[in-house]
Enzyme design. Structure first.
Site, PDB file in Angstrom:
ATOM      1  N   SER A   9       0.849  -1.200   0.000  1.00 34.46           N
ATOM      2  CA  SER A   9       0.000   0.000   0.000  1.00 34.46           C
ATOM      3  C   SER A   9       0.877   1.239   0.000  1.00 34.46           C
ATOM      4  O   SER A   9       1.655   1.475   0.933  1.00 34.46           O
ATOM      5  CB  SER A   9      -0.912   0.014   1.224  1.00 34.46           C
ATOM      6  OG  SER A   9      -1.455   1.312   1.352  1.00 34.46           O
ATOM      7  N   HIS A  34      -1.355  -1.098  -4.271  1.00 36.44           N
ATOM      8  CA  HIS A  34      -2.621  -0.696  -3.648  1.00 36.44           C
ATOM      9  C   HIS A  34      -2.553   0.800  -3.371  1.00 36.44           C
ATOM     10  O   HIS A  34      -1.612   1.280  -2.732  1.00 36.44           O
ATOM     11  CB  HIS A  34      -2.798  -1.498  -2.363  1.00 36.44           C
ATOM     12  CG  HIS A  34      -4.088  -1.272  -1.649  1.00 36.44           C
ATOM     13  ND1 HIS A  34      -5.272  -1.874  -2.016  1.00 36.44           N
ATOM     14  CD2 HIS A  34      -4.386  -0.512  -0.555  1.00 36.44           C
ATOM     15  CE1 HIS A  34      -6.227  -1.511  -1.186  1.00 36.44           C
ATOM     16  NE2 HIS A  34      -5.723  -0.679  -0.279  1.00 36.44           N
ATOM     17  N   ASP A  36      -4.632   4.017  -1.734  1.00 34.06           N
ATOM     18  CA  ASP A  36      -5.717   4.352  -0.805  1.00 34.06           C
ATOM     19  C   ASP A  36      -6.177   5.786  -1.015  1.00 34.06           C
ATOM     20  O   ASP A  36      -5.422   6.727  -0.770  1.00 34.06           O
ATOM     21  CB  ASP A  36      -5.225   4.182   0.640  1.00 34.06           C
ATOM     22  CG  ASP A  36      -5.043   2.725   1.002  1.00 34.06           C
ATOM     23  OD1 ASP A  36      -6.019   1.977   0.909  1.00 34.06           O
ATOM     24  OD2 ASP A  36      -3.912   2.341   1.348  1.00 34.06           O
ATOM     25  N   MET A  38      -8.692   8.725   0.119  1.00 37.03           N
ATOM     26  CA  MET A  38      -9.506   9.113   1.294  1.00 37.03           C
ATOM     27  C   MET A  38     -10.005  10.545   1.132  1.00 37.03           C
ATOM     28  O   MET A  38      -9.260  11.420   0.694  1.00 37.03           O
ATOM     29  CB  MET A  38      -8.648   9.046   2.557  1.00 37.03           C
ATOM     30  CG  MET A  38      -8.027   7.687   2.791  1.00 37.03           C
ATOM     31  SD  MET A  38      -7.015   7.722   4.270  1.00 37.03           S
ATOM     32  CE  MET A  38      -6.333   6.057   4.207  1.00 37.03           C
ATOM     33  N   HIS A  68      -8.336   1.668  -3.918  1.00 43.18           N
ATOM     34  CA  HIS A  68      -9.308   1.493  -2.825  1.00 43.18           C
ATOM     35  C   HIS A  68      -9.920   2.853  -2.516  1.00 43.18           C
ATOM     36  O   HIS A  68      -9.264   3.716  -1.943  1.00 43.18           O
ATOM     37  CB  HIS A  68      -8.532   0.909  -1.623  1.00 43.18           C
ATOM     38  CG  HIS A  68      -9.320   0.762  -0.369  1.00 43.18           C
ATOM     39  ND1 HIS A  68      -8.714   0.444   0.838  1.00 43.18           N
ATOM     40  CD2 HIS A  68     -10.645   0.881  -0.102  1.00 43.18           C
ATOM     41  CE1 HIS A  68      -9.642   0.376   1.778  1.00 43.18           C
ATOM     42  NE2 HIS A  68     -10.814   0.642   1.250  1.00 43.18           N
ATOM     43  N   MET A  70     -12.036   5.204  -0.474  1.00 44.14           N
ATOM     44  CA  MET A  70     -12.696   5.454   0.811  1.00 44.14           C
ATOM     45  C   MET A  70     -13.360   6.821   0.684  1.00 44.14           C
ATOM     46  O   MET A  70     -12.901   7.830   1.224  1.00 44.14           O
ATOM     47  CB  MET A  70     -11.661   5.416   1.938  1.00 44.14           C
ATOM     48  CG  MET A  70     -11.206   3.993   2.248  1.00 44.14           C
ATOM     49  SD  MET A  70      -9.633   3.920   3.107  1.00 44.14           S
ATOM     50  CE  MET A  70      -8.534   3.885   1.697  1.00 44.14           C
ATOM     51  N   MET A 141     -11.769  -5.415   5.323  1.00 46.01           N
ATOM     52  CA  MET A 141     -10.863  -4.595   6.133  1.00 46.01           C
ATOM     53  C   MET A 141     -10.586  -5.291   7.472  1.00 46.01           C
ATOM     54  O   MET A 141     -11.507  -5.769   8.127  1.00 46.01           O
ATOM     55  CB  MET A 141     -11.472  -3.217   6.411  1.00 46.01           C
ATOM     56  CG  MET A 141     -11.675  -2.333   5.195  1.00 46.01           C
ATOM     57  SD  MET A 141     -10.203  -2.034   4.214  1.00 46.01           S
ATOM     58  CE  MET A 141      -9.115  -1.238   5.400  1.00 46.01           C
ATOM     59  N   GLY A 146      -8.792   4.414   7.167  1.00 49.46           N
ATOM     60  CA  GLY A 146      -8.455   5.827   7.396  1.00 49.46           C
ATOM     61  C   GLY A 146      -6.977   6.048   7.670  1.00 49.46           C
ATOM     62  O   GLY A 146      -6.460   7.108   7.348  1.00 49.46           O
ATOM     63  N   PHE A 147      -6.320   5.058   8.242  1.00 53.57           N
ATOM     64  CA  PHE A 147      -4.915   5.259   8.632  1.00 53.57           C
ATOM     65  C   PHE A 147      -4.119   3.976   8.423  1.00 53.57           C
ATOM     66  O   PHE A 147      -4.628   2.879   8.669  1.00 53.57           O
ATOM     67  CB  PHE A 147      -4.821   5.670  10.111  1.00 53.57           C
ATOM     68  CG  PHE A 147      -5.528   6.965  10.393  1.00 53.57           C
ATOM     69  CD1 PHE A 147      -4.878   8.185  10.209  1.00 53.57           C
ATOM     70  CD2 PHE A 147      -6.860   6.968  10.785  1.00 53.57           C
ATOM     71  CE1 PHE A 147      -5.555   9.383  10.421  1.00 53.57           C
ATOM     72  CE2 PHE A 147      -7.545   8.157  10.999  1.00 53.57           C
ATOM     73  CZ  PHE A 147      -6.887   9.373  10.822  1.00 53.57           C
ATOM     74  N   GLY A 148      -2.872   4.139   8.027  1.00 52.56           N
ATOM     75  CA  GLY A 148      -1.952   3.020   7.997  1.00 52.56           C
ATOM     76  C   GLY A 148      -1.410   2.788   9.398  1.00 52.56           C
ATOM     77  O   GLY A 148      -1.606   3.599  10.309  1.00 52.56           O
ATOM     78  N   ASP A 175      -6.961  -6.206   4.246  1.00 55.41           N
ATOM     79  CA  ASP A 175      -6.217  -4.938   4.277  1.00 55.41           C
ATOM     80  C   ASP A 175      -6.264  -4.359   5.690  1.00 55.41           C
ATOM     81  O   ASP A 175      -7.344  -4.114   6.226  1.00 55.41           O
ATOM     82  CB  ASP A 175      -6.893  -3.978   3.276  1.00 55.41           C
ATOM     83  CG  ASP A 175      -6.244  -2.605   3.179  1.00 55.41           C
ATOM     84  OD1 ASP A 175      -5.150  -2.406   3.738  1.00 55.41           O
ATOM     85  OD2 ASP A 175      -6.847  -1.741   2.508  1.00 55.41           O
ATOM     86  N   GLY A 176      -5.067  -4.146   6.255  1.00 55.45           N
ATOM     87  CA  GLY A 176      -4.979  -3.493   7.554  1.00 55.45           C
ATOM     88  C   GLY A 176      -4.211  -4.335   8.559  1.00 55.45           C
ATOM     89  O   GLY A 176      -4.645  -5.422   8.920  1.00 55.45           O
ATOM     90  N   GLY A 197       0.926  -2.088   4.085  1.00 58.13           N
ATOM     91  CA  GLY A 197       1.586  -0.800   3.931  1.00 58.13           C
ATOM     92  C   GLY A 197       2.833  -0.728   4.768  1.00 58.13           C
ATOM     93  O   GLY A 197       3.955  -0.938   4.280  1.00 58.13           O
TER      94      GLY A 197
HETATM   95  C1  DX5 Z   1      -6.286   1.845   5.653  1.00 62.92           C
HETATM   96  C2  DX5 Z   1      -5.847   1.497   4.253  1.00 62.92           C
HETATM   97  C3  DX5 Z   1      -4.795   0.482   4.183  1.00 62.92           C
HETATM   98  C4  DX5 Z   1      -3.489   0.892   4.829  1.00 62.92           C
HETATM   99  C5  DX5 Z   1      -2.805  -0.345   5.298  1.00 62.92           C
HETATM  100  O1  DX5 Z   1      -7.369   2.708   5.585  1.00 62.92           O
HETATM  101  O2  DX5 Z   1      -6.946   1.006   3.518  1.00 62.92           O
HETATM  102  O3  DX5 Z   1      -4.566   0.048   2.856  1.00 62.92           O
HETATM  103  O4  DX5 Z   1      -2.632   1.576   3.962  1.00 62.92           O
HETATM  104  O5  DX5 Z   1      -1.708   0.021   6.062  1.00 62.92           O
HETATM  105  P1  DX5 Z   1      -1.037  -0.981   7.103  1.00 62.92           P
HETATM  106  O6  DX5 Z   1      -0.592  -2.185   6.340  1.00 62.92           O
HETATM  107  O7  DX5 Z   1       0.071  -0.177   7.660  1.00 62.92           O
HETATM  108  O8  DX5 Z   1      -2.105  -1.336   8.119  1.00 62.92           O
HETATM  109 ZN    ZN Z   2      -6.529   0.113   1.514  1.00 66.49          ZN
END
Ligand code: DX5
Ligand code: ZN
Length: 223
Positions: A9, A34, A36, A38, A68, A70, A141, A146-148, A175-176, A197
């Protein structure tokens, strides 16, 4: 079950060197990138838009772009992401739009259509669309989007098991919070595609990590 896929990601990349980071993921042997997107409404964060998808297409044209969305109203952006070079466009089943028409529009624009479920959304929410053959993949998910860098939640594993038993050939992505350990929990539940990510972009040698992940997945499927 479809072959395993690993998708770094870009959210966790060094934004000062985005073009190099895209090439680093491709050269490490990842199956797709991937991205993201937002909007600060559907999720409490902003990331980037079609310009970064277009950058990925420019620097690595053959590296599949898995996008993706969001977004509250993803239907309004299908054309923009198609023009930017998205190969797969994923929309949340929780988004405020006509899901069936949006999945159809994604395909009509020449992209694969993906349906995303939040961690506690029941797998049944995806089933009407899967029964109609409108989605090419499901993304479950394992964090609230929203956040990595968040901690993996095991709650979607049950939903993944349900979808895998009902749809043996469906691509089910997770993912996540995916890392070398949680990857195996997800694979054991039936996931075949893994977005990561922070765990992958933090690696000094991403190729070695992806190779190690593939070896663990192969060992799991052989056991
Ligand atoms: C979260 C994203 C993910 C994120 C994953 O909202 O959809 O794709 O980048 O990050 P990690 O692998 O660090 O959880
Ligand atoms: Zn994602």
């Amino acid at each position: 079950m479809p072959p395993y896929r690993i998708l770094p990601s870009l959210l966790a990349a060094d934004f000062g060197h985005l073009a190099d980071e895209i090439c680093r993921a491709r050269d490490a042997g990842a199956d797709a990138l991937h991205l993201d997107i937002m909007d600060a409404h559907f999720v409490p964060n902003l990331s980037f838009g079609p310009a970064v998808v277009a950058l990925a297409k420019k620097v690595a044209p053959d590296f599949h772009r898995n996008v993706h969305l969001m977004l509250c109203e993803p239907d309004r952006y299908v054309e923009a992401f198609a023009k930017a070079g998205a190969d797969t466009l994923q929309i949340h089943v929780e988004a405020c739009c006509e899901i069936r028409a949006t999945l159809q529009s994604i395909r009509a624009h020449g992209m694969r259509a993906g349906l995303v479920l939040n961690p506690r959304t029941a797998p049944e929410a995806a089933m009407p669309f899967l029964e109609e053959g409108l989605a090419d993949e499901v993304l479950y998910m394992s964090v609230y989007p929203g956040f990595g860098g968040q901690k993996f939640m095991p709650v979607p594993l049950e939903g993944i098991r349900t979808l895998r038993s009902r749809y043996p050939d469906l691509s089910i992505m997770i993912d996540g919070g995916i890392n070398r350990e949680t990857l195996l929990l997800a694979a054991a539940a039936g996931a075949d595609a893994f977005v990561a990510g922070s765990a992958l972009f933090a690696c000094p040698d991403m190729a070695a990590d992806i190779a190690a992940w593939r070896a663990s997945l192969a060992a799991l499927s052989a056991s």
